[in-house]
Scaffold this active site. Structure first.
Site, PDB file in Angstrom:
ATOM      1  N   GLU A 222       0.377  26.492  -0.202  1.00 33.09           N
ATOM      2  CA  GLU A 222      -0.056  25.311   0.536  1.00 33.09           C
ATOM      3  C   GLU A 222      -0.604  24.262  -0.430  1.00 33.09           C
ATOM      4  O   GLU A 222      -1.797  24.291  -0.762  1.00 33.09           O
ATOM      5  CB  GLU A 222      -1.164  25.683   1.533  1.00 33.09           C
ATOM      6  CG  GLU A 222      -0.754  26.667   2.594  1.00 33.09           C
ATOM      7  CD  GLU A 222      -1.549  26.485   3.887  1.00 33.09           C
ATOM      8  OE1 GLU A 222      -0.923  26.449   4.933  1.00 33.09           O
ATOM      9  OE2 GLU A 222      -2.787  26.356   3.830  1.00 33.09           O
TER      10      GLU A 222
ATOM     11  N   GLY B  13      -2.353  18.395   6.281  1.00 27.69           N
ATOM     12  CA  GLY B  13      -2.908  17.430   7.224  1.00 27.69           C
ATOM     13  C   GLY B  13      -2.662  15.980   6.841  1.00 27.69           C
ATOM     14  O   GLY B  13      -3.290  15.070   7.390  1.00 27.69           O
TER      15      GLY B  13
ATOM     16  N   ASN C 225      -1.869  28.127  12.266  1.00 32.19           N
ATOM     17  CA  ASN C 225      -3.295  28.136  11.928  1.00 32.19           C
ATOM     18  C   ASN C 225      -3.949  27.037  12.749  1.00 32.19           C
ATOM     19  O   ASN C 225      -3.796  25.860  12.445  1.00 32.19           O
ATOM     20  CB  ASN C 225      -3.463  27.873  10.422  1.00 32.19           C
ATOM     21  CG  ASN C 225      -4.931  27.724  10.027  1.00 32.19           C
ATOM     22  OD1 ASN C 225      -5.829  27.954  10.850  1.00 32.19           O
ATOM     23  ND2 ASN C 225      -5.175  27.332   8.782  1.00 32.19           N
TER      24      ASN C 225
ATOM     25  N   LYS D 166      -7.022  26.341  13.020  1.00 33.39           N
ATOM     26  CA  LYS D 166      -8.264  25.812  12.420  1.00 33.39           C
ATOM     27  C   LYS D 166      -9.351  25.702  13.507  1.00 33.39           C
ATOM     28  O   LYS D 166      -9.343  26.513  14.427  1.00 33.39           O
ATOM     29  CB  LYS D 166      -7.977  24.474  11.726  1.00 33.39           C
ATOM     30  CG  LYS D 166      -6.793  24.604  10.741  1.00 33.39           C
ATOM     31  CD  LYS D 166      -6.636  23.448   9.813  1.00 33.39           C
ATOM     32  CE  LYS D 166      -5.438  23.711   8.894  1.00 33.39           C
ATOM     33  NZ  LYS D 166      -5.218  22.662   7.906  1.00 33.39           N
TER      34      LYS D 166
ATOM     35  N   HIS E 165      -7.754  30.118   2.113  1.00 32.05           N
ATOM     36  CA  HIS E 165      -7.266  28.787   2.508  1.00 32.05           C
ATOM     37  C   HIS E 165      -8.022  27.728   1.701  1.00 32.05           C
ATOM     38  O   HIS E 165      -9.213  27.883   1.429  1.00 32.05           O
ATOM     39  CB  HIS E 165      -7.477  28.574   4.013  1.00 32.05           C
ATOM     40  CG  HIS E 165      -6.744  27.377   4.529  1.00 32.05           C
ATOM     41  ND1 HIS E 165      -7.202  26.091   4.331  1.00 32.05           N
ATOM     42  CD2 HIS E 165      -5.570  27.273   5.198  1.00 32.05           C
ATOM     43  CE1 HIS E 165      -6.321  25.250   4.875  1.00 32.05           C
ATOM     44  NE2 HIS E 165      -5.335  25.931   5.399  1.00 32.05           N
TER      45      HIS E 165
ATOM     46  N   SER F 204       1.884  20.173   6.370  1.00 32.56           N
ATOM     47  CA  SER F 204       2.638  19.186   7.159  1.00 32.56           C
ATOM     48  C   SER F 204       4.040  19.650   7.548  1.00 32.56           C
ATOM     49  O   SER F 204       4.980  18.854   7.578  1.00 32.56           O
ATOM     50  CB  SER F 204       2.693  17.834   6.425  1.00 32.56           C
ATOM     51  OG  SER F 204       1.387  17.304   6.255  1.00 32.56           O
TER      52      SER F 204
ATOM     53  N   GLU G  64      -9.211  24.987   2.494  1.00 32.34           N
ATOM     54  CA  GLU G  64     -10.409  24.463   3.168  1.00 32.34           C
ATOM     55  C   GLU G  64     -11.598  25.388   2.942  1.00 32.34           C
ATOM     56  O   GLU G  64     -12.738  24.936   2.812  1.00 32.34           O
ATOM     57  CB  GLU G  64     -10.111  24.246   4.662  1.00 32.34           C
ATOM     58  CG  GLU G  64      -9.207  23.032   4.861  1.00 32.34           C
ATOM     59  CD  GLU G  64      -8.333  23.074   6.108  1.00 32.34           C
ATOM     60  OE1 GLU G  64      -8.618  23.849   7.035  1.00 32.34           O
ATOM     61  OE2 GLU G  64      -7.343  22.302   6.135  1.00 32.34           O
TER      62      GLU G  64
HETATM   63  P1  13P Z   1      -0.989  21.084   8.465  1.00 33.03           P
HETATM   64  O1  13P Z   1       0.265  21.738   8.980  1.00 33.03           O
HETATM   65  O2  13P Z   1      -1.792  20.427   9.554  1.00 33.03           O
HETATM   66  O3  13P Z   1      -0.716  20.183   7.307  1.00 33.03           O
HETATM   67  O4  13P Z   1      -1.929  22.264   7.921  1.00 33.03           O
HETATM   68  C1  13P Z   1      -1.404  23.196   7.054  1.00 33.03           C
HETATM   69  C2  13P Z   1      -2.380  24.286   6.865  1.00 33.03           C
HETATM   70  O5  13P Z   1      -3.421  24.118   6.262  1.00 33.03           O
HETATM   71  C3  13P Z   1      -2.066  25.606   7.455  1.00 33.03           C
HETATM   72  O6  13P Z   1      -2.937  26.589   7.004  1.00 33.03           O
END
Ligand code: 13P
Length: 251
Positions: free
Chosen positions: A168, A174, A10, A12, A96, A213, A98
Site C-alpha cells: 500500500e 485515500g 478495510n 477503517k 497499516h 485508491s 495509518e
Molecule cells: P483507499 O482504498 O481508501 O485508498 O484505502 C486503502 C487502504 O488503506 C486500505 O487498507
C-alpha cells in the site's frame, strides 16, 4: 502457479450498526455468484459481533483492522488476538501505514502483532508501503523490503504460508492517486522475489494484495498483473456496489 485472489475491504473508522447491517446484506447479495475469489470485510472492533452474525454461512470472511501483541493484561483500551479469534475473525490487518504513522507503531511492534495473530490461529495481512518522499528519492524497494525483513527476521519466511502481504503506497491511500499497474507490479515482484530468496515455494503461494485508491475503474488492470493477487480496498469497500464490482474484477 494460480493463486486464488483475495479482495478485502478495510472499513477503517467508518460505519454504524445500521450501516453495517445494510452494507453487509448488500455485499453478500451482490457477490453471491463470485465463486472463484476469496472475500473479506474488516469493520471496526465494535461492529465485529454484528458482522459475525451477518456473515455467518456466507462466503465472506471477517477481518479486524488491529490487535494488541499480548494475549491479555493491563493494556487499557486494547483487544487481543485470542479475543478476536472468538468472533470468527480470519484475517487481521497489521502494520497499516495509518497505524505506523498516526499511532507510532514500529517494525518490532508490527512483527509482534503478526506473531500474536498467527498464534491465535488467524492470518495477518501485513501492510508495507513507502511515502511519496521515499518514492521520489528512489528508495521504494529498500523501504518496503526493510519493512518485510523486520517481520521475516522475527517469524521466518515459512510463516508467510499463513499470511497475506499488502503493498500500500502511502501516497495512493485515500488520495484517488492509484499506483499504475506497472508501478504496483514492480514492487509486488520485488516483494515476491525477496521472499523467494528465503523460501521459493512459500513466495509462490503467498498472496500479495495491492491497496491504495482501488476502484471499479482501475481494478481490472491492477488484478491482471502477474504478482497482484487481489486488493485491500478502503473507501470503495464502503459502497456495496463498488466492492462487488472490484470483487468481480478479481474473479
Ligand atoms: P483507499 O482504498 O481508501 O485508498 O484505502 C486503502 C487502504 O488503506 C486500505 O487498507
Amino acid at each position: 502457479m494460480m493463486r486464488r485472489k483475495l479482495v478485502a475491504g478495510n472499513w477503517k473508522m467508518h460505519g454504524s450498526r445500521h450501516f453495517v447491517e445494510e452494507t453487509l446484506r448488500a455485499i453478500v447479495a451482490e457477490t453471491e455468484m463470485l465463486e472463484s475469489v476469496d472475500l473479506a470485510v474488516c469493520p471496526t472492533l465494535v461492529h465485529l459481533p454484528l458482522a459475525e452474525s451477518l456473515l455467518k454461512g456466507t462466503r465472506i470472511s471477517l477481518g479486524a483492522q488491529n490487535v494488541h501483541d499480548q494475549a491479555e493484561g493491563a493494556y487499557t483500551g486494547e483487544v487481543s488476538a485470542p479475543m478476536l479469534a472468538e468472533y470468527a475473525v480470519t484475517f487481521v490487518i497489521v502494520g497499516h501505514s495509518e497505524r505506523r504513522q498516526l499511532f507510532s507503531e514500529s517494525d518490532k511492534t508490527v512483527a509482534d502483532k503478526f506473531m500474536a495473530v498467527q498464534a491465535a490461529g488467524m492470518k495477518p495481512v501485513l501492510c508495507l508501503g513507502e511515502s511519496l518522499q521515499q518514492r521520489e528519492q528512489g528508495v521504494t524497494s529498500e523501504v518496503v523490503l526493510a519493512q518485510l525483513d523486520a517481520v521475516i527476521d522475527q517469524v521466518g519466511a515459512s510463516a508467510f504460508d499463513h499470511a497475506v502481504v499488502a503493498y500500500e503506497p502511502i501516497w495512493a491511500i485515500g488520495t484517488g492517486r492509484t499506483a499504475t499497474p506497472e508501478q504496483a507490479q514492480e514492487v509486488h515482484a520485488a516483494i515476491r522475489q525477496h521472499l523467494a530468496g528465503r523460501d521459493r515455494e512459500v513466495a509462490e503461494r503467498c498472496r500479495i494484495l495491492y491497496g491504495g485508491s482501488v476502484n471499479p475503474a482501475n481494478a481490472d488492470e491492477l488484478f491482471a498483473q502477474p504478482d497482484i493477487d487481489g486488493g485491500l480496498v478502503g473507501g470503495a469497500s464502503l459502497k456495496a456496489a463498488d466492492f462487488a464490482s472490484i470483487s468481480q474484477s478479481a474473479s
